[in-house]
Motif scaffolding. Structure first.
Motif, PDB file in Angstrom:
ATOM      1  N   PHE A   1      40.005  44.783  52.698  1.00  0.00           N
ATOM      2  CA  PHE A   1      38.588  45.113  52.628  1.00  0.00           C
ATOM      3  C   PHE A   1      38.206  45.756  51.298  1.00  0.00           C
ATOM      4  O   PHE A   1      37.080  46.210  51.134  1.00  0.00           O
ATOM      5  CB  PHE A   1      38.198  46.029  53.799  1.00  0.00           C
ATOM      6  CG  PHE A   1      37.993  45.289  55.083  1.00  0.00           C
ATOM      7  CD1 PHE A   1      36.723  45.000  55.543  1.00  0.00           C
ATOM      8  CD2 PHE A   1      39.077  44.859  55.825  1.00  0.00           C
ATOM      9  CE1 PHE A   1      36.530  44.303  56.730  1.00  0.00           C
ATOM     10  CE2 PHE A   1      38.902  44.159  57.005  1.00  0.00           C
ATOM     11  CZ  PHE A   1      37.623  43.885  57.461  1.00  0.00           C
ATOM     12  N   GLU A   2      39.153  45.824  50.378  1.00  0.00           N
ATOM     13  CA  GLU A   2      38.863  46.316  49.025  1.00  0.00           C
ATOM     14  C   GLU A   2      38.740  45.157  48.039  1.00  0.00           C
ATOM     15  O   GLU A   2      38.642  45.386  46.831  1.00  0.00           O
ATOM     16  CB  GLU A   2      39.971  47.275  48.564  1.00  0.00           C
ATOM     17  CG  GLU A   2      40.077  48.542  49.401  1.00  0.00           C
ATOM     18  CD  GLU A   2      38.766  49.328  49.400  1.00  0.00           C
ATOM     19  OE1 GLU A   2      38.180  49.475  48.315  1.00  0.00           O
ATOM     20  OE2 GLU A   2      38.350  49.780  50.475  1.00  0.00           O
ATOM     21  N   SER A   3      38.733  43.932  48.507  1.00  0.00           N
ATOM     22  CA  SER A   3      38.666  42.787  47.601  1.00  0.00           C
ATOM     23  C   SER A   3      37.323  42.746  46.878  1.00  0.00           C
ATOM     24  O   SER A   3      36.303  43.220  47.385  1.00  0.00           O
ATOM     25  CB  SER A   3      38.896  41.488  48.368  1.00  0.00           C
ATOM     26  OG  SER A   3      37.861  41.262  49.312  1.00  0.00           O
ATOM     27  N   ASP A   4      37.306  42.164  45.703  1.00  0.00           N
ATOM     28  CA  ASP A   4      36.124  42.173  44.840  1.00  0.00           C
ATOM     29  C   ASP A   4      35.910  40.779  44.266  1.00  0.00           C
ATOM     30  O   ASP A   4      36.534  40.407  43.266  1.00  0.00           O
ATOM     31  CB  ASP A   4      36.328  43.196  43.718  1.00  0.00           C
ATOM     32  CG  ASP A   4      35.071  43.407  42.883  1.00  0.00           C
ATOM     33  OD1 ASP A   4      34.186  42.526  42.895  1.00  0.00           O
ATOM     34  OD2 ASP A   4      34.983  44.440  42.205  1.00  0.00           O
TER      35      ASP A   4
ATOM     36  N   LYS B   1      42.339  44.481  43.504  1.00  0.00           N
ATOM     37  CA  LYS B   1      41.048  44.383  44.168  1.00  0.00           C
ATOM     38  C   LYS B   1      40.705  42.963  44.568  1.00  0.00           C
ATOM     39  O   LYS B   1      39.609  42.702  45.036  1.00  0.00           O
ATOM     40  CB  LYS B   1      39.936  44.946  43.271  1.00  0.00           C
ATOM     41  CG  LYS B   1      39.978  46.465  43.154  1.00  0.00           C
ATOM     42  CD  LYS B   1      38.729  46.987  42.480  1.00  0.00           C
ATOM     43  CE  LYS B   1      38.733  48.512  42.440  1.00  0.00           C
ATOM     44  NZ  LYS B   1      37.489  49.023  41.805  1.00  0.00           N
ATOM     45  N   THR B   2      41.612  42.045  44.380  1.00  0.00           N
ATOM     46  CA  THR B   2      41.387  40.695  44.874  1.00  0.00           C
ATOM     47  C   THR B   2      42.436  40.368  45.908  1.00  0.00           C
ATOM     48  O   THR B   2      43.453  41.046  46.014  1.00  0.00           O
ATOM     49  CB  THR B   2      41.447  39.653  43.744  1.00  0.00           C
ATOM     50  OG1 THR B   2      42.753  39.686  43.186  1.00  0.00           O
ATOM     51  CG2 THR B   2      40.427  39.949  42.673  1.00  0.00           C
ATOM     52  N   SER B   3      42.174  39.337  46.692  1.00  0.00           N
ATOM     53  CA  SER B   3      43.059  38.967  47.778  1.00  0.00           C
ATOM     54  C   SER B   3      43.509  37.529  47.626  1.00  0.00           C
ATOM     55  O   SER B   3      43.705  36.825  48.605  1.00  0.00           O
ATOM     56  CB  SER B   3      42.326  39.139  49.104  1.00  0.00           C
ATOM     57  OG  SER B   3      41.853  40.451  49.253  1.00  0.00           O
ATOM     58  N   VAL B   4      43.642  37.063  46.394  1.00  0.00           N
ATOM     59  CA  VAL B   4      43.880  35.647  46.156  1.00  0.00           C
ATOM     60  C   VAL B   4      45.363  35.346  46.108  1.00  0.00           C
ATOM     61  O   VAL B   4      46.131  36.048  45.465  1.00  0.00           O
ATOM     62  CB  VAL B   4      43.232  35.208  44.826  1.00  0.00           C
ATOM     63  CG1 VAL B   4      43.523  33.748  44.563  1.00  0.00           C
ATOM     64  CG2 VAL B   4      41.747  35.445  44.890  1.00  0.00           C
ATOM     65  N   VAL B   5      45.760  34.294  46.796  1.00  0.00           N
ATOM     66  CA  VAL B   5      47.125  33.805  46.723  1.00  0.00           C
ATOM     67  C   VAL B   5      47.078  32.301  46.552  1.00  0.00           C
ATOM     68  O   VAL B   5      46.145  31.642  46.981  1.00  0.00           O
ATOM     69  CB  VAL B   5      47.927  34.166  48.003  1.00  0.00           C
ATOM     70  CG1 VAL B   5      48.137  35.645  48.097  1.00  0.00           C
ATOM     71  CG2 VAL B   5      47.241  33.635  49.249  1.00  0.00           C
ATOM     72  N   ARG B   6      48.093  31.752  45.895  1.00  0.00           N
ATOM     73  CA  ARG B   6      48.219  30.308  45.729  1.00  0.00           C
ATOM     74  C   ARG B   6      49.624  29.894  46.139  1.00  0.00           C
ATOM     75  O   ARG B   6      50.591  30.586  45.840  1.00  0.00           O
ATOM     76  CB  ARG B   6      47.981  29.883  44.276  1.00  0.00           C
ATOM     77  CG  ARG B   6      46.577  30.124  43.757  1.00  0.00           C
ATOM     78  CD  ARG B   6      46.471  29.620  42.333  1.00  0.00           C
ATOM     79  NE  ARG B   6      45.252  30.082  41.702  1.00  0.00           N
ATOM     80  CZ  ARG B   6      44.101  29.425  41.758  1.00  0.00           C
ATOM     81  NH1 ARG B   6      44.033  28.291  42.397  1.00  0.00           N
ATOM     82  NH2 ARG B   6      43.029  29.887  41.160  1.00  0.00           N
ATOM     83  N   LYS B   7      49.726  28.771  46.821  1.00  0.00           N
ATOM     84  CA  LYS B   7      51.037  28.237  47.148  1.00  0.00           C
ATOM     85  C   LYS B   7      51.653  27.660  45.878  1.00  0.00           C
ATOM     86  O   LYS B   7      51.079  26.786  45.246  1.00  0.00           O
ATOM     87  CB  LYS B   7      50.922  27.137  48.200  1.00  0.00           C
ATOM     88  CG  LYS B   7      50.432  27.621  49.551  1.00  0.00           C
ATOM     89  CD  LYS B   7      50.399  26.476  50.536  1.00  0.00           C
ATOM     90  CE  LYS B   7      49.886  26.945  51.883  1.00  0.00           C
ATOM     91  NZ  LYS B   7      49.833  25.834  52.867  1.00  0.00           N
TER      92      LYS B   7
END
Length: 241
Positions: free
Chosen positions: A124-127, A204-210
């Motif tokens: 919930f801290e993602s930006d 502050k982001t929640s990004v992941v890539r396979k």
């Protein structure tokens, strides 16, 4: 978002919130009056007083030199979208270890962007704005309007997911065994053998890539010529009609 497998109800529900650090509402305007059209997208703080909506509409009309009739239409469109958002406030939604696909497919001026990545809903801290700024920096996008457009596109998808989470929480109360919802990827499962997830762009982001899909889903950024933009806009205008 297409529907696939069930949400995991492993944690207690929380009150409705878009899973970002500031809970801003994505607002989109598409208004046409007497042959003049306004298209715009931005975020709005739902805690701001309603009087700010009319003031914003008046400033927009003045700055863009639009007919006075736009004031009412702009204000009503914003107010209706805020009312929809507020209708979910106070309701329960499920968080937990969930990662969902986010897709970008948009054109801003001469820049065409296509990308796909996974987003951690439990952060919930993602930006989205920070992610968009870093995305533009990394791929060399100079147009200042692209970053905000990317952030809006992400926020709109997260908003839709949060709404679906409210519906899933409601169904869970009605049917204790739960019902199938939409696609999610458990972060623990996604990190298993054969899939290496790499977090990008800071805390502050929640990004992941396979990792195995980097070649397939790496960002695609094209700069369009004036002729290509004109052709696209003509096609969009015909579709709108």
């Amino acid at each position: 978002m297409k529907q696939l497998s069930a949400w995991s109800f492993t944690k207690a529900p929380v009150k409705f919130k878009i899973p970002t650090n500031d809970n801003l509402v994505p607002i989109r305007l598409d208004i046409e009056i007497d042959g003049q059209r306004l298209r715009d997208a931005f975020t709005w703080n739902p805690s701001d007083p309603d009087t700010e909506v009319v003031l914003f509409a008046k400033r927009t009309v003045k700055d863009l030199k639009l007919p006075p009739a736009f004031v009412t239409q702009i204000a009503q469109s914003i107010q209706s979208q805020l009312a929809e958002f507020r209708s979910y406030e106070g309701q329960e939604m499920f968080t937990g270890e969930k990662v969902v696909p986010i897709k970008l497919d948009l054109r801003v001026n001469h820049t065409l962007i296509k990308d796909q990545f996974l987003w951690d809903l439990n952060n919930f801290e993602s930006d989205p704005e920070e992610f968009a700024r870093n995305f533009c920096k990394d791929v060399g996008i100079e147009d200042p309007e692209v970053g905000p457009a990317i952030a809006i596109a992400i926020r709109e998808q997260l908003y839709e997911i949060a709404i679906q989470s409210v519906a899933s929480a409601r169904e869970s109360r009605m049917h204790k065994k739960g019902r199938r919802g939409f696609e999610h990827f458990s972060a623990s499962k996604a990190g298993g053998a054969g899939v290496d997830l790499v977090k990008l762009y800071g805390n502050k982001t929640s990004v992941v890539r396979k990792r195995r899909e980097w070649d397939v889903y790496e960002p695609i950024v094209d700069l369009l010529s004036n002729e290509e933009v004109d052709a696209l806009e003509a096609r969009e205008e015909r579709s709108a009609r």
